[in-house]
Scaffold this motif. Structure first.
Motif, PDB file in Angstrom:
ATOM      1  N   PRO A  96       1.643 -10.249  -9.119  1.00  0.00           N
ATOM      2  CA  PRO A  96       1.871 -10.586  -7.706  1.00  0.00           C
ATOM      3  C   PRO A  96       0.941 -11.687  -7.211  1.00  0.00           C
ATOM      4  CG  PRO A  96       1.738  -8.205  -8.005  1.00  0.00           C
ATOM      5  CD  PRO A  96       1.300  -8.835  -9.309  1.00  0.00           C
ATOM      6  N   ALA A 118      -3.886  -8.713  -7.766  1.00  0.00           N
ATOM      7  CA  ALA A 118      -3.029  -9.886  -7.575  1.00  0.00           C
ATOM      8  C   ALA A 118      -3.811 -11.112  -8.030  1.00  0.00           C
ATOM      9  CB  ALA A 118      -2.668 -10.028  -6.099  1.00  0.00           C
ATOM     10  N   PHE A 133       3.901  -8.424  -3.496  1.00  0.00           N
ATOM     11  CA  PHE A 133       3.453  -7.274  -4.301  1.00  0.00           C
ATOM     12  C   PHE A 133       4.638  -6.586  -4.994  1.00  0.00           C
ATOM     13  CE2 PHE A 133      -0.307  -7.683  -1.532  1.00  0.00           C
ATOM     14  CZ  PHE A 133      -1.294  -7.724  -2.525  1.00  0.00           C
TER      15      PHE A 133
END
Ligand SMILES: Nc1ncnc2c1ncn2[C@@H]1O[C@H](COP(=O)(O)OP(=O)(O)O)[C@@H](O)[C@H]1O
Ligand SMILES: NC(=O)OP(=O)(O)O
Length: 312
Positions: free
Chosen positions: A164, A210, A124
Motif C-alpha cells: 500500500p 505502507a 490500504f
C-alpha cells in the motif's frame, strides 16, 4: 537571493535493476548522485534532498521474512525507517566528502522523518507501490502463491512485490527542515517518502505498514519548506508524449495548461511517470518551477538546458 531546490532522487538511482544489492555498490551509486548534488550546491542553490527506497525497503523486508525463525521480523514501517537510516547515512557521508572535494564546508544532516497518512486511505485496500527486486511473471506468481504477496508489473520492466502507498498528508518536522535549510545546512529528509504514521483519535502517532511514494512526499516537502524549485531526478532525460512509440516526443519547457492536457490524454504511466507529473504539475500550479530530468543532466536542467520544466 539563492533559489531553494528540493531534489527527489529515485530509489533506482541507488540500486539499478539487476545490480547486486551489496553495500559497496549502493554506496558507489549514492556517491555518484551526491557528486552531482554537490555541483548544484557549488552553483549557489540551497538544497534539500529526498530520496526513494523501493529496492532497499523491499530487500530489508525480505531479510526479515527469510530470517523469521532466527530473529523476530519487524513490520514494514520499521523496515522503512531502517532503509531511510542507511540511505541517509550513505548520502550524508558521501555528500559531505564530495562538498569538501569542491572546497565547500556546508553542514550536512540527515533527518529520520515521519510522514502522516490517513488510516482510511483507500490505498490500504489496493497495494500498488512496487518494492524490492524484479521477477519474471512466473517467479512473481509463484511467490504470490507461496508467500501471499501481492505482485504486479512495474512500468514494463518486470514484476515486483506491491504494498500500500497512501497519500502523504504532512511531514513531521518540516518546520525544522526549513529552518536548517534557511540557515545554510543541507538537509536530507523524508527519505523513502518518510516513515508512514497515522494520528489516532487520542492525538498519538503510530506506524502503519505502507511505503509512501517519494515523488508525492517530495511535493509536500517542497511546499512545506517553501522551495522555488522541485526537481525530480530519474533515469530518463525528459518526460515524453507517446512514450516508447515511434512518434515519441520529448517535452522541454511546458506550461501548466499543456501539462494538464497531456495528463488528461493519459500520457504518463501510473506508478512511474504518473506520480512524478502529478507532483510537478501541482508544484508549478502554485507558482513554482518543477523539473523532471535525468540525474546526470541535473545541473543543465536547472539552467533550463535539459530535462522537462513545467511552470505557469
Ligand atoms: N511519458 C513518459 N515519459 C518518460 N518516462 C516514462 C513515461 N511513462 C513512463 N515512463 C517510465 O518512467 C520511468 C521513471 O519512473 P520510475 O521508474 O518510477 O523512476 P524512479 O525510480 O527514478 O523514481 C522511466 O524509466 C520510464 O520507463
Ligand atoms: N518510496 C519511493 O517512492 O521509492 P522509489 O523511488 O524507489 O520508488
Amino acid at each position: 537571493m539563492a533559489e531553494k531546490v528540493v531534489i527527489a532522487l529515485g530509489g533506482n538511482a541507488i540500486l539499478q535493476p539487476g545490480q547486486e544489492a551489496t553495500y559497496e555498490i549502493q554506496l558507489e551509486n549514492v556517491r555518484k548522485c551526491t557528486s552531482i548534488i554537490a555541483q548544484i550546491v557549488k552553483e549557489g542553490y540551497e538544497v534539500v534532498v529526498t530520496h526513494g527506497n523501493g529496492p532497499q525497503v523491499g530487500n530489508i523486508l525480505r531479510q526479515n521474512e527469510e530470517a523469521k525463525d532466527v530473529v523476530p521480523p519487524f513490520p514494514l514501517d520499521v523496515c522503512s525507517a531502517e532503509s531511510q537510516g542507511f540511505i541517509g547515512y550513505m548520502m550524508e557521508q558521501t555528500l559531505r566528502n564530495e562538498l569538501r572535494e569542491l572546497g565547500l564546508n556546508n553542514t550536512v544532516v540527515s533527518l529520520l522523518t515521519e510522514t502522516v497518512v490517513d488510516a482510511n486511505d483507500p490505498a490500504f485496500q489496493n497495494p500498488e507501490k512496487p518494492i524490492g527486486v524484479f521477477y519474471t511473471e512466473e517467479e512473481a506468481k509463484q511467490l504470490a502463491d507461496e508467500k501471499g504477496w501481492v505482485v504486479g508489473e512495474d512500468a514494463g520492466r518486470g514484476y515486483r512485490r506491491l504494498v500500500p502507498s497512501p497519500q502523504p498528508q504532512s511531514i513531521l518536522g518540516s518546520d525544522v527542515i526549513k529552518s536548517l535549510t534557511d540557515a545554510g545546512t543541507i538537509t536530507i529528509a523524508a527519505g523513502g517518502g518518510g516513515i508512514p504514521v497515522v494520528q489516532k483519535e487520542d492525538g498519538k502517532y503510530e506506524g502503519v505498514e505502507a511505503v509512501i511514494d517519494k515523488d508525492r512526499s517530495g511535493l509536500r516537502l517542497a511546499k512545506e519548506v517553501n522551495a522555488d524549485v522541485f526537481m525530480i531526478l530519474t533515469d530518463v532525460e525528459n518526460v515524453y508524449v507517446n512514450y516508447g512509440k515511434p512518434n515519441q516526443k520529448a517535452l522541454e519547457q511546458i506550461t501548466v495548461e499543456e501539462a494538464k492536457g497531456y495528463m488528461n490524454e493519459g500520457q504518463f504511466a501510473a506508478g512511474s511517470m504518473g506520480p512524478k507529473m502529478e507532483g510537478a504539475l501541482s508544484f508549478a500550479e502554485h507558482g513554482g518551477r518543477a523539473i523532471i530530468c535525468s540525474l546526470d543532466k541535473a545541473a543543465e536542467a536547472l539552467a533550463g538546458k535539459s530535462g522537462t520544466t513545467i511552470s505557469k
